[in-house]
Design an enzyme around this catalytic site. Structure first.
Site, PDB file in Angstrom:
ATOM      1  N   HIS A  31       0.864  -1.197   0.000  1.00  0.00           N
ATOM      2  CA  HIS A  31       0.000   0.000   0.000  1.00  0.00           C
ATOM      3  C   HIS A  31       0.897   1.243   0.000  1.00  0.00           C
ATOM      4  O   HIS A  31       1.670   1.450  -0.939  1.00  0.00           O
ATOM      5  CB  HIS A  31      -0.920  -0.115   1.225  1.00  0.00           C
ATOM      6  CG  HIS A  31      -1.988   0.928   1.349  1.00  0.00           C
ATOM      7  ND1 HIS A  31      -2.300   1.828   0.376  1.00  0.00           N
ATOM      8  CD2 HIS A  31      -2.846   1.203   2.385  1.00  0.00           C
ATOM      9  CE1 HIS A  31      -3.291   2.612   0.791  1.00  0.00           C
ATOM     10  NE2 HIS A  31      -3.632   2.258   2.012  1.00  0.00           N
ATOM     11  N   ASP A  76       2.529   5.153  -7.132  1.00  0.00           N
ATOM     12  CA  ASP A  76       3.793   5.036  -6.418  1.00  0.00           C
ATOM     13  C   ASP A  76       4.987   4.831  -7.332  1.00  0.00           C
ATOM     14  O   ASP A  76       6.125   4.932  -6.883  1.00  0.00           O
ATOM     15  CB  ASP A  76       3.734   3.868  -5.419  1.00  0.00           C
ATOM     16  CG  ASP A  76       2.814   4.192  -4.272  1.00  0.00           C
ATOM     17  OD1 ASP A  76       2.946   5.288  -3.726  1.00  0.00           O
ATOM     18  OD2 ASP A  76       1.965   3.360  -3.936  1.00  0.00           O
ATOM     19  N   HIS A 135      -2.863  -2.798  -9.423  1.00  0.00           N
ATOM     20  CA  HIS A 135      -3.801  -2.157  -8.502  1.00  0.00           C
ATOM     21  C   HIS A 135      -5.054  -3.010  -8.394  1.00  0.00           C
ATOM     22  O   HIS A 135      -5.451  -3.629  -9.372  1.00  0.00           O
ATOM     23  CB  HIS A 135      -4.166  -0.753  -9.030  1.00  0.00           C
ATOM     24  CG  HIS A 135      -4.722   0.126  -7.972  1.00  0.00           C
ATOM     25  ND1 HIS A 135      -6.052   0.119  -7.632  1.00  0.00           N
ATOM     26  CD2 HIS A 135      -4.115   1.017  -7.152  1.00  0.00           C
ATOM     27  CE1 HIS A 135      -6.238   0.982  -6.654  1.00  0.00           C
ATOM     28  NE2 HIS A 135      -5.085   1.534  -6.335  1.00  0.00           N
TER      29      HIS A 135
HETATM   30  N1  CMC Z   1       4.122  -7.523 -10.163  1.00  0.00           N
HETATM   31  C1  CMC Z   1       3.937  -8.739 -10.705  1.00  0.00           C
HETATM   32  N2  CMC Z   1       2.760  -9.399 -10.730  1.00  0.00           N
HETATM   33  C2  CMC Z   1       1.717  -8.748 -10.178  1.00  0.00           C
HETATM   34  C3  CMC Z   1       1.841  -7.467  -9.597  1.00  0.00           C
HETATM   35  C4  CMC Z   1       3.106  -6.857  -9.602  1.00  0.00           C
HETATM   36  N3  CMC Z   1       3.297  -5.643  -9.063  1.00  0.00           N
HETATM   37  N4  CMC Z   1       0.626  -7.067  -9.132  1.00  0.00           N
HETATM   38  C5  CMC Z   1      -0.213  -8.070  -9.398  1.00  0.00           C
HETATM   39  N5  CMC Z   1       0.437  -9.078 -10.043  1.00  0.00           N
HETATM   40  C6  CMC Z   1      -0.131 -10.338 -10.558  1.00  0.00           C
HETATM   41  C7  CMC Z   1      -0.511 -11.270  -9.421  1.00  0.00           C
HETATM   42  O1  CMC Z   1       0.565 -12.112  -9.093  1.00  0.00           O
HETATM   43  C8  CMC Z   1      -1.672 -11.987 -10.014  1.00  0.00           C
HETATM   44  O2  CMC Z   1      -1.183 -12.949 -10.919  1.00  0.00           O
HETATM   45  P1  CMC Z   1      -1.893 -14.403 -11.022  1.00  0.00           P
HETATM   46  O3  CMC Z   1      -3.307 -14.125 -11.396  1.00  0.00           O
HETATM   47  O4  CMC Z   1      -1.111 -15.150 -12.046  1.00  0.00           O
HETATM   48  O5  CMC Z   1      -1.768 -15.012  -9.645  1.00  0.00           O
HETATM   49  C9  CMC Z   1      -2.380 -10.945 -10.862  1.00  0.00           C
HETATM   50  O6  CMC Z   1      -1.372  -9.990 -11.212  1.00  0.00           O
HETATM   51  C10 CMC Z   1      -3.509 -10.229 -10.127  1.00  0.00           C
HETATM   52  O7  CMC Z   1      -2.968  -9.572  -9.010  1.00  0.00           O
HETATM   53  P2  CMC Z   1      -3.492  -9.676  -7.523  1.00  0.00           P
HETATM   54  O8  CMC Z   1      -2.350  -9.898  -6.591  1.00  0.00           O
HETATM   55  O9  CMC Z   1      -4.655 -10.607  -7.446  1.00  0.00           O
HETATM   56  O10 CMC Z   1      -4.027  -8.200  -7.327  1.00  0.00           O
HETATM   57  P3  CMC Z   1      -4.509  -7.559  -5.975  1.00  0.00           P
HETATM   58  O11 CMC Z   1      -5.635  -6.686  -6.328  1.00  0.00           O
HETATM   59  O12 CMC Z   1      -4.743  -8.580  -4.920  1.00  0.00           O
HETATM   60  O13 CMC Z   1      -3.230  -6.702  -5.503  1.00  0.00           O
HETATM   61  C11 CMC Z   1      -1.646  -4.945  -5.397  1.00  0.00           C
HETATM   62  C12 CMC Z   1      -3.070  -5.348  -5.813  1.00  0.00           C
HETATM   63  C13 CMC Z   1      -1.515  -3.423  -5.549  1.00  0.00           C
HETATM   64  C14 CMC Z   1      -1.421  -5.309  -3.928  1.00  0.00           C
HETATM   65  C15 CMC Z   1      -0.632  -5.663  -6.307  1.00  0.00           C
HETATM   66  O14 CMC Z   1      -0.827  -5.265  -7.653  1.00  0.00           O
HETATM   67  C16 CMC Z   1       0.809  -5.400  -5.897  1.00  0.00           C
HETATM   68  O15 CMC Z   1       1.328  -6.117  -5.047  1.00  0.00           O
HETATM   69  N6  CMC Z   1       1.482  -4.360  -6.502  1.00  0.00           N
HETATM   70  C17 CMC Z   1       2.820  -3.975  -6.054  1.00  0.00           C
HETATM   71  C18 CMC Z   1       2.724  -3.092  -4.804  1.00  0.00           C
HETATM   72  C19 CMC Z   1       2.244  -1.694  -5.122  1.00  0.00           C
HETATM   73  O16 CMC Z   1       2.711  -1.039  -6.047  1.00  0.00           O
HETATM   74  N7  CMC Z   1       1.310  -1.181  -4.293  1.00  0.00           N
HETATM   75  C20 CMC Z   1       0.796   0.192  -4.426  1.00  0.00           C
HETATM   76  C21 CMC Z   1      -0.632   0.216  -4.841  1.00  0.00           C
HETATM   77  S1  CMC Z   1      -1.184   1.851  -5.402  1.00  0.00           S
HETATM   78  C22 CMC Z   1      -1.039   2.893  -4.018  1.00  0.00           C
HETATM   79  C23 CMC Z   1      -2.010   2.577  -2.964  1.00  0.00           C
HETATM   80  O17 CMC Z   1      -3.145   3.067  -3.026  1.00  0.00           O
HETATM   81  O18 CMC Z   1      -1.645   1.853  -2.024  1.00  0.00           O
END
Ligand code: CMC
Length: 489
Positions: free
Chosen positions: A296, A391, A335
């Site tokens: 986050h 970010d 996201h």
């Molecule tokens: N790098 C590589 N793969 C990713 C990433 C990433 N940054 N984000 C998502 N994925 C993949 C994930 O592994 C999944 O793949 P599969 O379906 O094969 O298992 C697919 O994309 C869907 O992702 P998810 O994890 O189900 O998505 P989520 O909605 O649960 O998580 C998130 C959202 C923001 C936590 C995630 O995208 C992430 O970890 N991003 C990196 C951290 C980041 O930049 N966070 C800041 C968010 S924006 C500022 C805020 O408001 O906090």
């Protein structure tokens, strides 16, 4: 269990439980259905199974991670994640970033409309006059170690702040302190809003200065919100000191962009905490703790650590491959709601150009651009609709402005206090009052067991050491200190 369904209505959902043949009809309101409606469905338990079986307690709706569960009706922020749209109270983020300021936008988010000039004057004056903290706060900040993470300091500081305001504590003043909606109740609420927004920059600047070994600075008068913040961080006794106006403005735009983002993890934490009717200082401290995590608000710090670890554009392809093998995390991408570029990321990039004209370009920029380009054309990221979020670039601006790396999440948390308060206020005043947020679980643990006397128990799997195996030589204590130092140097 939702509103009654008129017999002719097609705005409903019919659900048939194939275990029992029972059907129920559930009204659809605002494109949503109440999860409680499913409690009417339960499978008849087998004889003798009753106390161990969850199936007779009504059907549960399972949603780990809140992927499709709405917990509030809200009028604050609208996001269309497919189209990349973000609006505060109906106003597009792009227009606010150009025409508004962080404090004006704060008023909009909290009170629902843009302020008139006299409302704005009162609002800005109240917030800015509430910047000063009690002199004793100095001792509180000095009690942290020189290398404490500033988010640990800020999180504690918000809870600490609440200890000064017994008049704002429902545990002491009555549980309806913030929920009555009476003029007196609204005035108490407004006062805490001024205090929390006004002092957020002061607490953050103190968290910064204590680690620099600097004395603290009283919030100055006659400065903008971000101007005062920069002054409190950077003033070293110069006469007529003024922060650089381009950087002051850039920080204000970044604050505005970070002011709210509907029900993300930290806003939800504030509401979850606030739903017990705890004081707003405790709720904001909880929000800070939630924001701190690298998924986050800690992602801006994580992006820079990632870019440093990649080192140069030449290493980007290997890094991308490691991400695809899930050995590394691509911070600043992806996201929960946006399935295209985060609209804030475009404004952040423009702001970066302005900042770099003053500070010079960050040496990590080229690696960041190479990473961005490689990810945007890679099938793995395209298929999963992963694009840069706010970010990805904000950390480069903060770094160029000279902020320490671990201070970046603080620069996210300070403006987000606004959004947390907007959601908290909305919840306190929502029709029907506040309902405590108490989710249900799906119990998958052991069924009823008899207590076993200690001498009759067999070793528990997973327990690493029995007491006799633990060394009393003291070596583990010395190792701990050495490891700690090693990780810091
Ligand atoms: N790098 C590589 N793969 C990713 C990433 C990433 N940054 N984000 C998502 N994925 C993949 C994930 O592994 C999944 O793949 P599969 O379906 O094969 O298992 C697919 O994309 C869907 O992702 P998810 O994890 O189900 O998505 P989520 O909605 O649960 O998580 C998130 C959202 C923001 C936590 C995630 O995208 C992430 O970890 N991003 C990196 C951290 C980041 O930049 N966070 C800041 C968010 S924006 C500022 C805020 O408001 O906090």
């Amino acid at each position: 269990m939702g509103r009654p369904i008129p017999s002719s209505s097609q705005n409903s959902l019919t659900v048939r439980d194939n275990r029992t043949g029972k059907s129920i009809e559930i009204a659809i309101e605002d494109n949503s259905i109440p999860a409680t409606a499913f409690k009417a469905l339960s499978a008849a338990p087998e004889k003798g199974e009753r106390e161990e079986n969850e199936t007779d307690k009504g059907l549960r709706v399972s949603d780990k991670g809140f992927l499709n569960t709405a917990v509030m009706r809200s009028q604050i922020t609208y996001i269309d994640g497919e189209a990349g749209v973000l609006r505060y109270r109906g106003y597009p983020i792009e227009e606010l970033a150009v025409h508004s300021s962080h404090l004006e936008t704060a008023y909009l988010l909290i009170y629902g409309s843009l302020p008139t000039s006299s409302q704005l004057e009162v609002w800005e004056s109240e917030v800015m006059h509430h910047g000063v903290v009690h002199a004793d706060a100095e001792q509180f900040f000095r009690s942290f170690r020189y290398d404490a993470h500033p988010m640990a300091i800020l999180t504690s500081a918000f809870a600490y702040l609440g200890s000064y305001y017994s008049e704002a504590n429902p545990s002491l003043q009555g549980q309806t302190l913030f929920t009555q909606g009476s003029p007196e109740s609204l005035a108490v609420m407004d006062k805490q809003i001024y205090r929390l927004i006004g002092k957020a920059t002061t607490l953050a600047a103190m968290a910064y200065r204590v680690r620099q070994g600097r004395s603290f600075v009283t919030p100055p008068t006659g400065f903008s919100y971000t101007g005062s913040f920069l002054y409190q961080m950077d003033h070293l006794g110069e006469e007529n000191y003024k922060p650089n106006p381009v950087l002051e403005k850039a920080l204000d735009v970044l604050f505005l962009l970070h002011a709210d983002h509907e029900l993300n993890a930290s806003a939800t934490t504030v509401l979850q905490t606030g739903s017990s009717l705890v004081d707003p200082y405790s709720a904001i401290a909880a929000g800070c703790a939630s924001l701190y995590g690298p998924l986050h608000g800690g992602a801006n710090e994580a992006v820079i650590r990632m870019l440093i670890s990649i080192g140069s554009p030449a290493n980007v392809p290997a890094f991308i491959e490691a991400v695809k093998k899930r050995e590394k995390v691509l911070s600043g991408f992806g996201h929960r709601v946006y399935k295209t570029s985060d609209p804030r990321s475009f404004i952040v990039r423009k702001t970066a150009d302005e900042v770099f004209k003053v500070t010079g370009k960050d040496e990590l920029l080229e690696t960041a651009m190479a990473l961005h380009e490689a990810a945007m054309k890679d099938e793995y990221f395209i298929k999963r609709k992963l694009a840069p979020n706010v970010d990805f670039c904000s950390g480069l601006i903060y770094r160029a402005m000279g902020f320490p790396l671990d201070f970046f999440p603080v620069l996210f948390a300070v403006p987000r206090v606004v959004g947390w308060l907007a959601h908290w206020r909305q919840m306190m005043l929502q029709p029907g009052g506040v309902k405590i947020w108490r989710p249900r679980q799906i119990y998958v643990g052991a069924s009823k067991r008899e207590y076993v006397a200690v001498e009759e128990r067999s070793p528990v799997e997973g327990l690493q050491k029995t007491p006799s195996q633990i060394s009393h030589s003291g070596i583990s204590k010395r190792t701990m200190i050495a490891t700690f130092k090693g990780s810091k140097l």
